[in-house]
Design a protein around this motif. Structure first.
Motif, PDB file in Angstrom:
ATOM      1  N   GLY A  74      -3.948   0.103  14.171  1.00  0.00           N
ATOM      2  CA  GLY A  74      -5.441   0.680  14.191  1.00  0.00           C
ATOM      3  C   GLY A  74      -5.394   1.429  12.701  1.00  0.00           C
ATOM      4  N   VAL A  75      -4.690   1.020  11.690  1.00  0.00           N
ATOM      5  CA  VAL A  75      -4.869   1.614  10.325  1.00  0.00           C
ATOM      6  C   VAL A  75      -4.772   0.189   9.441  1.00  0.00           C
ATOM      7  CG1 VAL A  75      -3.299   3.484  11.149  1.00  0.00           C
ATOM      8  CG2 VAL A  75      -2.353   1.475  10.180  1.00  0.00           C
ATOM      9  N   GLU A  76      -5.003   0.525   7.880  1.00  0.00           N
ATOM     10  CA  GLU A  76      -5.037  -0.212   7.031  1.00  0.00           C
ATOM     11  C   GLU A  76      -3.961   0.036   6.101  1.00  0.00           C
ATOM     12  OE1 GLU A  76      -8.967   0.044   5.300  1.00  0.00           O
ATOM     13  OE2 GLU A  76     -10.120  -0.600   7.164  1.00  0.00           O
ATOM     14  N   LEU A  77      -3.499  -1.145   5.283  1.00  0.00           N
ATOM     15  CA  LEU A  77      -2.643  -0.732   4.194  1.00  0.00           C
ATOM     16  C   LEU A  77      -3.411  -0.338   3.236  1.00  0.00           C
ATOM     17  CD1 LEU A  77      -1.177  -3.113   5.869  1.00  0.00           C
ATOM     18  CD2 LEU A  77      -0.405  -3.854   3.400  1.00  0.00           C
ATOM     19  N   LEU A  78      -2.718   0.544   2.276  1.00  0.00           N
ATOM     20  CA  LEU A  78      -3.202   1.044   1.249  1.00  0.00           C
ATOM     21  C   LEU A  78      -3.776  -0.022  -0.008  1.00  0.00           C
ATOM     22  CD1 LEU A  78      -1.155   4.119   0.274  1.00  0.00           C
ATOM     23  CD2 LEU A  78      -3.285   4.309   1.638  1.00  0.00           C
ATOM     24  N   SER A  79      -4.687   0.062  -0.679  1.00  0.00           N
ATOM     25  CA  SER A  79      -5.016  -0.690  -1.739  1.00  0.00           C
ATOM     26  C   SER A  79      -4.427  -0.152  -2.925  1.00  0.00           C
ATOM     27  CB  SER A  79      -6.653  -0.646  -2.126  1.00  0.00           C
ATOM     28  OG  SER A  79      -7.051   0.694  -2.259  1.00  0.00           O
ATOM     29  N   GLU A  80      -4.203  -0.820  -4.030  1.00  0.00           N
ATOM     30  CA  GLU A  80      -3.743  -0.339  -5.344  1.00  0.00           C
ATOM     31  C   GLU A  80      -4.380   0.823  -5.801  1.00  0.00           C
ATOM     32  OE1 GLU A  80      -2.958  -3.086  -8.701  1.00  0.00           O
ATOM     33  OE2 GLU A  80      -4.077  -4.604  -7.502  1.00  0.00           O
ATOM     34  N   GLU A  81      -5.780   0.917  -5.799  1.00  0.00           N
ATOM     35  CA  GLU A  81      -6.602   2.253  -6.054  1.00  0.00           C
ATOM     36  C   GLU A  81      -6.144   3.464  -5.067  1.00  0.00           C
ATOM     37  OE1 GLU A  81     -11.136   3.712  -5.730  1.00  0.00           O
ATOM     38  OE2 GLU A  81     -10.722   1.760  -5.848  1.00  0.00           O
ATOM     39  N   ASP A  82      -5.885   3.279  -3.766  1.00  0.00           N
ATOM     40  CA  ASP A  82      -5.411   4.125  -2.703  1.00  0.00           C
ATOM     41  C   ASP A  82      -4.108   4.701  -3.285  1.00  0.00           C
ATOM     42  OD1 ASP A  82      -7.831   3.653  -1.385  1.00  0.00           O
ATOM     43  OD2 ASP A  82      -6.856   2.442   0.088  1.00  0.00           O
ATOM     44  N   TYR A  83      -3.156   3.729  -3.875  1.00  0.00           N
ATOM     45  CA  TYR A  83      -1.957   4.066  -3.838  1.00  0.00           C
ATOM     46  C   TYR A  83      -1.863   4.972  -5.164  1.00  0.00           C
ATOM     47  CZ  TYR A  83       3.070   3.072  -4.109  1.00  0.00           C
ATOM     48  OH  TYR A  83       4.461   3.538  -4.246  1.00  0.00           O
ATOM     49  N   PHE A  84      -2.444   4.636  -6.139  1.00  0.00           N
ATOM     50  CA  PHE A  84      -2.508   5.216  -7.392  1.00  0.00           C
ATOM     51  C   PHE A  84      -3.050   6.575  -7.039  1.00  0.00           C
ATOM     52  CE2 PHE A  84      -2.309   1.301  -9.935  1.00  0.00           C
ATOM     53  CZ  PHE A  84      -1.109   1.705 -10.650  1.00  0.00           C
ATOM     54  N   ALA A  85      -4.035   6.846  -6.171  1.00  0.00           N
ATOM     55  CA  ALA A  85      -4.676   8.082  -5.879  1.00  0.00           C
ATOM     56  C   ALA A  85      -3.614   8.969  -5.157  1.00  0.00           C
ATOM     57  CB  ALA A  85      -5.993   8.120  -4.981  1.00  0.00           C
ATOM     58  N   LEU A  86      -2.827   8.149  -4.212  1.00  0.00           N
ATOM     59  CA  LEU A  86      -1.809   9.006  -3.535  1.00  0.00           C
ATOM     60  C   LEU A  86      -0.880   9.686  -4.591  1.00  0.00           C
ATOM     61  CD1 LEU A  86      -0.249  10.030  -1.016  1.00  0.00           C
ATOM     62  CD2 LEU A  86       0.863   7.740  -0.957  1.00  0.00           C
ATOM     63  N   GLN A  87      -0.315   8.596  -5.565  1.00  0.00           N
ATOM     64  CA  GLN A  87       0.759   9.221  -6.513  1.00  0.00           C
ATOM     65  C   GLN A  87       0.206  10.275  -7.523  1.00  0.00           C
ATOM     66  OE1 GLN A  87       3.841   8.285  -6.544  1.00  0.00           O
ATOM     67  NE2 GLN A  87       3.956   6.199  -5.708  1.00  0.00           N
ATOM     68  N   LYS A  88      -1.193  10.705  -7.411  1.00  0.00           N
ATOM     69  CA  LYS A  88      -1.435  11.779  -8.136  1.00  0.00           C
ATOM     70  C   LYS A  88      -0.970  13.194  -7.475  1.00  0.00           C
ATOM     71  CE  LYS A  88      -5.060   9.446 -10.637  1.00  0.00           C
ATOM     72  NZ  LYS A  88      -6.536   9.349 -10.983  1.00  0.00           N
ATOM     73  N   LEU A  89      -1.053  12.955  -6.010  1.00  0.00           N
ATOM     74  CA  LEU A  89      -0.911  13.993  -5.217  1.00  0.00           C
ATOM     75  C   LEU A  89       0.536  14.460  -5.086  1.00  0.00           C
ATOM     76  CD1 LEU A  89      -3.316  13.148  -2.248  1.00  0.00           C
ATOM     77  CD2 LEU A  89      -3.644  14.752  -4.324  1.00  0.00           C
ATOM     78  N   GLY A  90       1.620  13.814  -5.606  1.00  0.00           N
ATOM     79  CA  GLY A  90       2.803  13.924  -5.673  1.00  0.00           C
ATOM     80  C   GLY A  90       3.933  12.641  -6.179  1.00  0.00           C
ATOM     81  N   GLU A  91       5.000  12.618  -5.757  1.00  0.00           N
ATOM     82  CA  GLU A  91       5.952  11.546  -6.147  1.00  0.00           C
ATOM     83  C   GLU A  91       6.385  10.737  -4.970  1.00  0.00           C
ATOM     84  OE1 GLU A  91       9.102  12.569  -9.043  1.00  0.00           O
ATOM     85  OE2 GLU A  91       7.606  13.378 -10.476  1.00  0.00           O
ATOM     86  N   PHE A  92       5.703   9.667  -4.837  1.00  0.00           N
ATOM     87  CA  PHE A  92       6.278   8.960  -3.473  1.00  0.00           C
ATOM     88  C   PHE A  92       6.796   7.520  -3.737  1.00  0.00           C
ATOM     89  CE2 PHE A  92       2.384  11.609  -2.878  1.00  0.00           C
ATOM     90  CZ  PHE A  92       2.834  12.148  -1.716  1.00  0.00           C
ATOM     91  N   ASP A  93       7.660   7.016  -3.014  1.00  0.00           N
ATOM     92  CA  ASP A  93       8.396   5.999  -3.080  1.00  0.00           C
ATOM     93  C   ASP A  93       9.296   5.903  -4.394  1.00  0.00           C
ATOM     94  OD1 ASP A  93       7.431   4.639  -1.038  1.00  0.00           O
ATOM     95  OD2 ASP A  93       5.737   3.836  -1.912  1.00  0.00           O
ATOM     96  N   THR A  94      10.011   6.809  -4.423  1.00  0.00           N
ATOM     97  CA  THR A  94      10.966   6.868  -5.795  1.00  0.00           C
ATOM     98  C   THR A  94      12.220   6.254  -5.397  1.00  0.00           C
ATOM     99  OG1 THR A  94      11.840   8.990  -4.932  1.00  0.00           O
ATOM    100  CG2 THR A  94      10.041   8.959  -6.481  1.00  0.00           C
ATOM    101  N   LYS A  95      12.570   6.068  -4.303  1.00  0.00           N
ATOM    102  CA  LYS A  95      13.782   5.333  -3.685  1.00  0.00           C
ATOM    103  C   LYS A  95      13.402   3.836  -3.069  1.00  0.00           C
ATOM    104  CE  LYS A  95      16.441   9.425  -3.555  1.00  0.00           C
ATOM    105  NZ  LYS A  95      17.094  10.549  -2.509  1.00  0.00           N
ATOM    106  N   THR A  96      11.996   3.686  -2.469  1.00  0.00           N
ATOM    107  CA  THR A  96      11.636   2.600  -1.671  1.00  0.00           C
ATOM    108  C   THR A  96      10.402   2.112  -2.461  1.00  0.00           C
ATOM    109  OG1 THR A  96      10.036   4.128  -0.493  1.00  0.00           O
ATOM    110  CG2 THR A  96      12.552   3.804   0.213  1.00  0.00           C
ATOM    111  N   SER A  97       9.853   1.176  -1.826  1.00  0.00           N
ATOM    112  CA  SER A  97       8.643   0.667  -2.166  1.00  0.00           C
ATOM    113  C   SER A  97       7.540   0.186  -1.021  1.00  0.00           C
ATOM    114  CB  SER A  97       9.001  -0.685  -3.041  1.00  0.00           C
ATOM    115  OG  SER A  97       9.492  -1.794  -2.104  1.00  0.00           O
ATOM    116  N   SER A  98       6.427   0.160  -1.441  1.00  0.00           N
ATOM    117  CA  SER A  98       5.544  -0.152  -0.075  1.00  0.00           C
ATOM    118  C   SER A  98       4.543  -1.214  -0.204  1.00  0.00           C
ATOM    119  CB  SER A  98       4.437   1.148   0.039  1.00  0.00           C
ATOM    120  OG  SER A  98       5.635   2.141   0.518  1.00  0.00           O
TER     121      SER A  98
END
Length: 190
Positions: free
Chosen positions: A120-144
């Motif tokens: 019942g969720v949606e994948l993040l868009s590019e825009e969402d992903y860039f916004a998330l990355q402004k809140l911290g450092e995510f996926d430093t060893k993985t990818s999404s």
């Protein structure tokens, strides 16, 4: 990676336990949601038990969902997977059903878009992903995997993001590819 969708709502005990987990995470990371009050978020969640089930699935698969935005036009709060790495419970998935069906051998257990829909969720868009990355450092060893624009998907590709060398990158792969260190990050509007 099939997600059990047997019940659309959680028991009272499960809901309360999830709300406590979300409240603790909300308090621990105030930089993700300045000017948002937990009591307002909780009230919205309590009024939408089916959304709690989706958040429980995000939590169960390792997403560590947290509030990252408030849509003042709709009143909705936006939860996003904030686990440091792509959620482990969603690894080794190709992008979508068409890609899964096209694989003749060495098929993954499933695909990101089907699992997201079952949760019942949606994948993040590019825009969402860039916004998330402004809140911290995510996926430093993985990818999404990210929500792929139709023109790219039509050509057989799909996009994913990660953070390396202090920067956020968006790449492409064939939609049928899958990797142990690639999952997907989800968003839920409540």
């Amino acid at each position: 990676m099939k997600s059990p969708r047997t019940k659309k709502t959680l028991s009272t005990e499960q809901a309360e336990e999830l709300l406590e987990t979300l409240a603790a995470r909300f308090e621990k990371h105030p930089q993700r949601h300045p000017d948002i009050d937990w009591p307002a978020v909780r009230a919205r969640l309590e009024a939408a038990p089916e959304k709690l089930r989706s958040l429980a699935e995000m939590e169960r698969t390792g997403g560590e969902p947290d509030v990252v935005a408030h849509d003042t036009k709709t009143g909705e709060y936006v939860f996003v997977d904030c686990a440091p790495q792509s959620p482990k419970g969603r690894y080794s998935l190709c992008y979508d059903r068409a890609a899964l069906d096209a694989r003749k051998q060495h098929k993954p257990d499933g695909c990101a878009t089907d699992l997201a829909a079952s949760m019942g969720v949606e994948l993040l868009s590019e825009e969402d992903y860039f916004a998330l990355q402004k809140l911290g450092e995510f996926d430093t060893k993985t990818s999404s995997w990210l929500l792929t624009p139709p023109d790219i998907r039509k050509l057989g590709g799909a996009i994913f993001g990660d953070r390396r060398f202090g920067r956020v990158f968006i790449y492409h792969n064939g939609a049928e590819s899958y990797y142990n260190g690639r999952g997907f990050r989800a968003a839920l509007r409540v």
